[in-house]
Scaffold this motif. Structure first.
Motif, PDB file in Angstrom:
ATOM      1  N   GLU A  41       0.808  -1.215   0.000  1.00 30.89           N
ATOM      2  CA  GLU A  41       0.000   0.000   0.000  1.00 30.89           C
ATOM      3  C   GLU A  41       0.844   1.269   0.000  1.00 30.89           C
ATOM      4  OE1 GLU A  41      -2.572  -0.046   3.327  1.00 30.89           O
ATOM      5  OE2 GLU A  41      -0.980  -0.100   4.818  1.00 30.89           O
ATOM      6  N   GLN A  42       2.149   1.129   0.143  1.00 30.59           N
ATOM      7  CA  GLN A  42       3.023   2.291   0.043  1.00 30.59           C
ATOM      8  C   GLN A  42       3.319   2.648  -1.411  1.00 30.59           C
ATOM      9  OE1 GLN A  42       3.726   3.960   2.849  1.00 30.59           O
ATOM     10  NE2 GLN A  42       2.525   2.345   3.868  1.00 30.59           N
ATOM     11  N   ASN A  43       3.025   1.730  -2.313  1.00 27.07           N
ATOM     12  CA  ASN A  43       3.282   1.929  -3.732  1.00 27.07           C
ATOM     13  C   ASN A  43       1.949   1.978  -4.472  1.00 27.07           C
ATOM     14  OD1 ASN A  43       3.809   1.380  -6.547  1.00 27.07           O
ATOM     15  ND2 ASN A  43       5.857   0.666  -5.972  1.00 27.07           N
ATOM     16  N   LYS A  44       1.549   3.149  -4.934  1.00 24.16           N
ATOM     17  CA  LYS A  44       0.238   3.322  -5.555  1.00 24.16           C
ATOM     18  C   LYS A  44       0.058   2.427  -6.772  1.00 24.16           C
ATOM     19  CE  LYS A  44      -0.482   8.101  -4.062  1.00 24.16           C
ATOM     20  NZ  LYS A  44      -0.722   9.500  -4.516  1.00 24.16           N
ATOM     21  N   GLN A  45       1.084   2.354  -7.599  1.00 23.13           N
ATOM     22  CA  GLN A  45       0.989   1.541  -8.811  1.00 23.13           C
ATOM     23  C   GLN A  45       0.864   0.064  -8.482  1.00 23.13           C
ATOM     24  OE1 GLN A  45       4.210   2.192 -11.558  1.00 23.13           O
ATOM     25  NE2 GLN A  45       3.374   0.825 -13.120  1.00 23.13           N
ATOM     26  N   LEU A  46       1.622  -0.393  -7.510  1.00 17.85           N
ATOM     27  CA  LEU A  46       1.582  -1.795  -7.109  1.00 17.85           C
ATOM     28  C   LEU A  46       0.248  -2.141  -6.450  1.00 17.85           C
ATOM     29  CD1 LEU A  46       3.511  -4.208  -7.237  1.00 17.85           C
ATOM     30  CD2 LEU A  46       4.227  -3.674  -4.888  1.00 17.85           C
ATOM     31  N   PHE A  47      -0.276  -1.232  -5.635  1.00 23.27           N
ATOM     32  CA  PHE A  47      -1.553  -1.479  -4.973  1.00 23.27           C
ATOM     33  C   PHE A  47      -2.673  -1.589  -6.001  1.00 23.27           C
ATOM     34  CE2 PHE A  47      -5.361  -0.535  -2.550  1.00 23.27           C
ATOM     35  CZ  PHE A  47      -5.150  -1.252  -1.380  1.00 23.27           C
ATOM     36  N   ASN A  48      -2.643  -0.715  -6.999  1.00 22.32           N
ATOM     37  CA  ASN A  48      -3.650  -0.767  -8.059  1.00 22.32           C
ATOM     38  C   ASN A  48      -3.516  -2.050  -8.875  1.00 22.32           C
ATOM     39  OD1 ASN A  48      -4.574  -0.096 -11.032  1.00 22.32           O
ATOM     40  ND2 ASN A  48      -5.630   1.346  -9.690  1.00 22.32           N
ATOM     41  N   PHE A  49      -2.286  -2.487  -9.083  1.00 21.05           N
ATOM     42  CA  PHE A  49      -2.044  -3.714  -9.846  1.00 21.05           C
ATOM     43  C   PHE A  49      -2.654  -4.923  -9.156  1.00 21.05           C
ATOM     44  CE2 PHE A  49       0.601  -7.505 -10.495  1.00 21.05           C
ATOM     45  CZ  PHE A  49       0.491  -7.668 -11.869  1.00 21.05           C
ATOM     46  N   TYR A  50      -2.544  -4.993  -7.829  1.00 23.09           N
ATOM     47  CA  TYR A  50      -3.007  -6.164  -7.087  1.00 23.09           C
ATOM     48  C   TYR A  50      -4.489  -6.111  -6.717  1.00 23.09           C
ATOM     49  CZ  TYR A  50       1.660  -8.152  -6.495  1.00 23.09           C
ATOM     50  OH  TYR A  50       2.889  -8.736  -6.719  1.00 23.09           O
ATOM     51  N   GLY A  70      -6.857  -3.466  -8.302  1.00 19.86           N
ATOM     52  CA  GLY A  70      -7.680  -2.785  -9.297  1.00 19.86           C
ATOM     53  C   GLY A  70      -8.197  -1.442  -8.813  1.00 19.86           C
ATOM     54  N   PHE A  71      -7.769  -1.002  -7.620  1.00 16.43           N
ATOM     55  CA  PHE A  71      -8.280   0.240  -7.032  1.00 16.43           C
ATOM     56  C   PHE A  71      -7.149   1.103  -6.495  1.00 16.43           C
ATOM     57  CE2 PHE A  71     -11.580  -2.974  -6.412  1.00 16.43           C
ATOM     58  CZ  PHE A  71     -12.648  -2.358  -7.049  1.00 16.43           C
ATOM     59  N   ASP A  72      -7.436   2.403  -6.416  1.00 13.92           N
ATOM     60  CA  ASP A  72      -6.560   3.293  -5.666  1.00 13.92           C
ATOM     61  C   ASP A  72      -6.784   3.034  -4.178  1.00 13.92           C
ATOM     62  OD1 ASP A  72      -5.668   4.442  -8.019  1.00 13.92           O
ATOM     63  OD2 ASP A  72      -7.223   5.994  -7.991  1.00 13.92           O
ATOM     64  N   LEU A  73      -5.790   3.386  -3.378  1.00 19.05           N
ATOM     65  CA  LEU A  73      -5.872   3.131  -1.935  1.00 19.05           C
ATOM     66  C   LEU A  73      -7.049   3.873  -1.303  1.00 19.05           C
ATOM     67  CD1 LEU A  73      -4.678   1.803   0.575  1.00 19.05           C
ATOM     68  CD2 LEU A  73      -3.139   3.788   0.800  1.00 19.05           C
ATOM     69  N   ASP A  74      -7.310   5.102  -1.739  1.00 19.87           N
ATOM     70  CA  ASP A  74      -8.416   5.871  -1.162  1.00 19.87           C
ATOM     71  C   ASP A  74      -9.761   5.193  -1.439  1.00 19.87           C
ATOM     72  OD1 ASP A  74      -6.690   7.745  -0.171  1.00 19.87           O
ATOM     73  OD2 ASP A  74      -6.953   9.158  -1.832  1.00 19.87           O
ATOM     74  N   VAL A  75      -9.933   4.690  -2.658  1.00 26.21           N
ATOM     75  CA  VAL A  75     -11.171   3.994  -3.001  1.00 26.21           C
ATOM     76  C   VAL A  75     -11.285   2.705  -2.196  1.00 26.21           C
ATOM     77  CG1 VAL A  75     -12.455   2.860  -4.864  1.00 26.21           C
ATOM     78  CG2 VAL A  75     -11.209   4.977  -5.313  1.00 26.21           C
ATOM     79  N   PHE A  76     -10.191   1.984  -2.065  1.00 22.61           N
ATOM     80  CA  PHE A  76     -10.169   0.761  -1.265  1.00 22.61           C
ATOM     81  C   PHE A  76     -10.610   1.040   0.170  1.00 22.61           C
ATOM     82  CE2 PHE A  76      -7.921  -1.844   1.835  1.00 22.61           C
ATOM     83  CZ  PHE A  76      -8.207  -3.146   1.410  1.00 22.61           C
ATOM     84  N   ASN A  77     -10.038   2.087   0.769  1.00 22.13           N
ATOM     85  CA  ASN A  77     -10.369   2.415   2.157  1.00 22.13           C
ATOM     86  C   ASN A  77     -11.829   2.838   2.299  1.00 22.13           C
ATOM     87  OD1 ASN A  77      -7.813   1.860   3.201  1.00 22.13           O
ATOM     88  ND2 ASN A  77      -7.063   3.931   2.783  1.00 22.13           N
TER      89      ASN A  77
END
Length: 315
Positions: free
Chosen positions: A5-14, A16-23
């Motif tokens: 979750e510290q890497n925006k691109q990696l989080f989206n890759f795993y 499909g969402f941005d961290l803010d949307v996930f939260n």
């Protein structure tokens, strides 16, 4: 997860969402998730009779939770997005295969129900603009199309006949998908064997038909000859076709059909986004058929929380 979750691109890759949307989505689901009953299959054992019927029932002890709810939610999105097998997911998250399977099945049932309640037949807010390609069609309620996904070939000849798709030349599972002109997925039917026609699936989607009101319009492709199945006062928007009674269509009909086709092409973009969840790219195992409908509904409605594929200024 703390590293990813510290890497925006990696989080989206795993996921499909941005961290803010996930939260935000997790916050919305957290209250229901904290009280959900985990799937355990057969959960009862019989003990010495003690009631008038001669039976006693005792609950087996539950399995203690090894991940916090937020990590469980992440693990479910991870599997939907990557399509990895249960054994590989269980290793990555430090769980047994059976425990990961229980978590996944429980969350998928929760997500399919909660997201359907949130999105099904929903009317977007007034400030949600329509794409320009849909503006020529006033009071357009929904754009309908069917999609098919590969499944294993059943050993039963009779069931094989029902699942075989002449279009895909393979056994398939079929869904009716409804999309609002804003681009939001607002309807997913139950699953059907691949032989089912678009018309049959629409006829049996009574909850969708009941939600329509006089004056509204429904856009479909040529295969949906459903005009007589729509509620009174609901108009069908469909490209013109010759049929068996005439040799060619008029220039006016051709121009109208082109406008419809330019709008409907965006439905294919939505279908591609749904199928971008790699779990749907695998051939459906017959052992998973009971949960596959929930998996597809979850993936389809999750598209509404991803970056939009259709914008109000789209041409």
């Amino acid at each position: 997860m703390e590293v990813i979750e510290q890497n925006k691109q990696l989080f989206n890759f795993y996921t499909g969402f941005d961290l803010d949307v996930f939260n935000s989505l997790f916050t919305y689901l957290q209250r229901k998730a904290s009280s959900m009953q985990y799937f355990h299959g057969e959960r009862t054992t019989y003990v010495q009779p003690f009631n008038l019927d001669g039976y006693g029932v005792k609950r087996k002890p539950g399995v203690s939770r090894q991940l916090i709810l937020r990590e469980e939610f992440f693990s479910v999105l991870y599997r939907l997005q990557t399509g990895h097998l249960l054994d590989e997911c269980s290793i990555r998250f430090g769980l047994s295969s059976s425990q990961f399977s229980r978590n996944f099945t429980t969350w998928i049932n929760l997500l399919s129900v909660e997201l359907e309640l949130l999105c099904k037949n929903a009317e977007p807010d007034d400030d949600v603009g329509l794409a320009s390609c849909f503006k020529p069609f006033s009071n357009l309620r929904v754009i309908l199309d069917c999609t098919e996904l590969f499944s294993e070939t059943p050993s039963s000849v009779e069931y094989h006949k029902q699942t075989h798709s002449n279009y895909k030349h393979h056994s398939t599972i079929k869904f009716l998908v409804g999309i609002h002109p804003s681009g939001a997925v607002t309807y997913i039917s139950k699953s059907y064997p691949g032989k089912s026609s678009d018309k049959q699936i629409t006829q049996e989607s009574q909850d969708l038909l009941d939600s329509m009101e006089p004056g509204q319009k429904v856009m479909v492709d040529r295969g949906f000859t459903i005009e007589e199945d729509l509620p009174y006062g609901v108009k069908l928007v469909i490209p013109s076709f010759k049929g068996s009674n005439r040799q060619q269509i008029t220039a006016n009909e051709l121009a109208k059909s082109k406008v419809i086709s330019r709008a409907r092409v965006h439905v294919e973009r939505c279908m591609r986004m749904i199928k971008s969840f790699n779990i749907l790219r695998q051939e459906l195992k017959l052992s998973q058929v009971d949960v596959y409908e929930q998996i597809f509904k979850t993936c389809a409605y999750l598209v509404n929380f991803q970056n939009p594929y259709l914008k109000s200024d789209d041409n």
